[in-house]
Motif scaffolding. Structure first.
Motif, short mmCIF file in Angstrom:
data_model
loop_
_atom_site.label_atom_id
_atom_site.label_comp_id
_atom_site.label_asym_id
_atom_site.label_seq_id
_atom_site.Cartn_x
_atom_site.Cartn_y
_atom_site.Cartn_z
N PHE A 144 0.85 -1.18 0.00
CA PHE A 144 0.00 0.00 0.00
C PHE A 144 0.89 1.23 0.00
O PHE A 144 1.83 1.33 0.78
N ARG A 166 0.17 7.85 1.82
CA ARG A 166 -0.80 8.86 1.38
C ARG A 166 -0.15 9.91 0.47
O ARG A 166 -0.75 10.34 -0.51
N HIS A 189 -0.12 8.99 -3.21
CA HIS A 189 -1.39 8.76 -3.92
C HIS A 189 -1.55 9.82 -5.00
O HIS A 189 -1.29 10.99 -4.78
N THR A 239 -3.96 2.92 -5.16
CA THR A 239 -3.26 3.28 -3.91
C THR A 239 -2.38 2.13 -3.43
O THR A 239 -1.92 2.14 -2.31
#
Length: 161
Positions: free
Chosen positions: A61, A64, A67, A73
């Motif tokens: 993953f 943030r 992204h 993501t």
């Protein structure tokens, strides 16, 4: 004339040395050429077993801050490829470079773009035949091989037809 014979003999010894080293790293090795490239394409095959599990993957993953709108993501990581295939390819590439030739691992995760389909290259290198649904069938390993490729300026002879 004798000078050409010596150069050819040296080239044959180098090619034999490279193919022997590749054969020590991979159970299946072949050489082919593409019409739009001047270098040799060295195809290396590694057997897929429960122990090797070259298709093993994980999902990473992304943080943030990485992204991007409209983009996933997460990304898939082919752990089996990086654990077993990548180190062998890097050793082979380094060996070829130490002999004074250019060498480049082609593609990512053992996958090349559409202009260089590995299964078709493996067939042209004499490593098997194409079966149903484009599966490559090797005489000893059947469909249980995963392929990767190196492009090299080393003078390697084609192993297939």
């Amino acid at each position: 004339m004798d000078q050409n014979r010596i150069l050819n003999s040296d080239s044959e010894v180098l090619a034999e040395s490279i193919l022997q080293y590749a054969g020590d790293l991979f159970p299946v090795v072949g050489v082919t050429f593409l019409s739009n490239r001047k270098n040799s394409i060295l195809i290396c095959g590694l057997e897929q077993t429960q122990e090797t599990d070259l298709d093993d993957f994980s999902i990473e993953f992304l943080p943030r801050e990485r992204h991007r709108p409209g983009k996933p993501t997460f990304r898939y990581m082919l752990d089996g490829f990086f654990r077993l295939m990548q180190p062998r390819l890097e050793k082979l590439s380094q060996y070829i470079e130490n002999l004074g030739f250019a060498s480049e691992i082609l593609g990512t995760y053992g996958y090349t773009d559409a202009s260089m389909p590995l299964k078709q290259l493996a067939v042209s290198a004499g490593l098997g035949r194409q079966g149903k649904h484009t599966v490559l069938l090797h005489p000893e390993y059947g469909p249980w091989l995963r392929f990767a490729a190196l492009e090299t300026s080393a003078p390697l002879p084609q192993t297939g037809s």
